[in-house]
Write an enzyme that holds these catalytic residues in place. Structure first.
Site, short mmCIF file in Angstrom:
data_model
loop_
_atom_site.label_atom_id
_atom_site.label_comp_id
_atom_site.label_asym_id
_atom_site.label_seq_id
_atom_site.Cartn_x
_atom_site.Cartn_y
_atom_site.Cartn_z
N ARG A 225 -43.70 32.16 55.68
CA ARG A 225 -42.42 32.71 55.27
C ARG A 225 -41.48 31.54 54.91
O ARG A 225 -41.46 30.52 55.60
CB ARG A 225 -41.80 33.57 56.37
N HIS A 273 -46.35 32.60 45.71
CA HIS A 273 -46.64 33.64 46.71
C HIS A 273 -47.98 34.33 46.41
O HIS A 273 -48.07 35.56 46.30
CB HIS A 273 -45.51 34.67 46.77
#
Length: 310
Positions: A225, A273
């Protein structure tokens, strides 16, 4: 008949239109999957992703569970209109995909492949890397994804250390836990992989103080994250030589803004991502199994602890 509301981004529906009903039928459930309804009180389960439009769950008074299609739940865990169990996705394909990405990135830096891929001269530059057993790799976050990555790296011979909020046991991995375990987990680490959830206790876990514990010239790899890293401290550590490189797959804001300093820093590799994506064929089976459990009166899998945030 069970009524299942699919509440995710419009673009996700074609991927689940066939596989989700098939998985429900395979699980022995008589279910219909809908995308909208004017009778929210008839909905039994909500299959959810935060990139959809649903934010107010109040009308769905009889829902037995909200089943997330994402492993991370930081975008929904604070939603007070969800009064039923909220379950995160723990999917074998997610673990496999993450393991492949982590192992690939660790090997890239362990073997020093950038030296040859990015060469700008014809120098016969022979540098022999150490063996994996001589390289300390620390994984912060040894839940489902972190543990799978730790086992794969250990199988390759790396000196693997792991840290988590609560004590874990993984064969061949030195595991630490709690506030007192973070420093020894990081001390002398040459490669650090971040796989913690985004929770109040994990934000900025990589900061000036913790970076100072690493071996000189260490590498940070973050497929977890974005808020796990203090961005300014990371750049300072790269500029000072405390870090030699950072490979980042996640960011505080996504897509990463075009003017963000990460883009232009020579010591940073950006991937958009892609470390591990939910595979509908596999995720649908996990979702269906959780519904089967609920209908059979069995305990749900992977129920989120709202206080801990994951």
């Amino acid at each position: 008949m069970i009524t299942v509301l699919f509440a995710a981004a419009e673009r996700a529906w074609p991927e689940y239109e066939t596989v989700l009903p098939a998985a429900l039928a395979e699980a022995g459930l008589d279910a219909t999957v809908i995308r909208d309804t004017d009778r929210p009180e008839d909905v039994d389960y909500i299959v959810y992703a935060p990139n959809g439009t649903l934010t107010d769950f109040t009308p769905y008074a009889n829902v037995k569970a909200v089943l997330s299609l994402w492993a991370g739940v930081e975008k929904i865990v604070g939603n007070t209109t969800i009064t039923c169990p909220l379950c995160r996705l723990v999917d074998p394909s997610l673990a496999q995909g993450m393991t492949e990405w982590v192992v690939g990135q660790v090997l890239r830096h362990h073997l020093g492949l950038d030296r040859y891929i990015k060469r700008d001269s014809r120098d016969w530059d022979q540098v022999t890397p150490p063996l994996a057993s001589q390289r300390k790799v620390t994984i912060l976050g040894i839940g489902e994804l972190g543990a799978a990555s730790a086992r794969a790296l250990r199988a390759l011979g790396f000196d693997v250390h792991g840290w988590s909020n609560s004590q874990k046991e993984i064969d061949g991995v030195t595991c630490y836990a709690g506030a007192g375990g973070l420093e020894p987990a990081l001390t002398g680490a040459e490669i650090v992989v971040l796989l913690l959830p985004d929770a109040p206790g994990t934000q900025n876990v990589i900061n000036a103080e913790t970076l100072a514990h690493l071996a000189q010239g260490a590498v940070i790899i973050n497929p977890g994250r974005g808020p796990l890293i203090d961005d300014d401290a990371l750049i300072d550590a790269l500029n000072s030589g405390q870090l030699s490189h950072a490979t980042l797959d996640v960011f505080r804001q996504e897509p990463l803004p075009q003017d963000h300093p990460f883009w232009s820093h020579a010591g940073i590799t950006i991937t958009p991502h892609v470390a591990s994506e939910t595979r509908p064929f596999s995720a649908a089976k996990v979702i269906a199994e959780n519904m089967r459990r609920a209908e059979a009166g069995e305990a749900l899998m992977h129920v989120v602890d709202r206080e801990r945030g994951y």
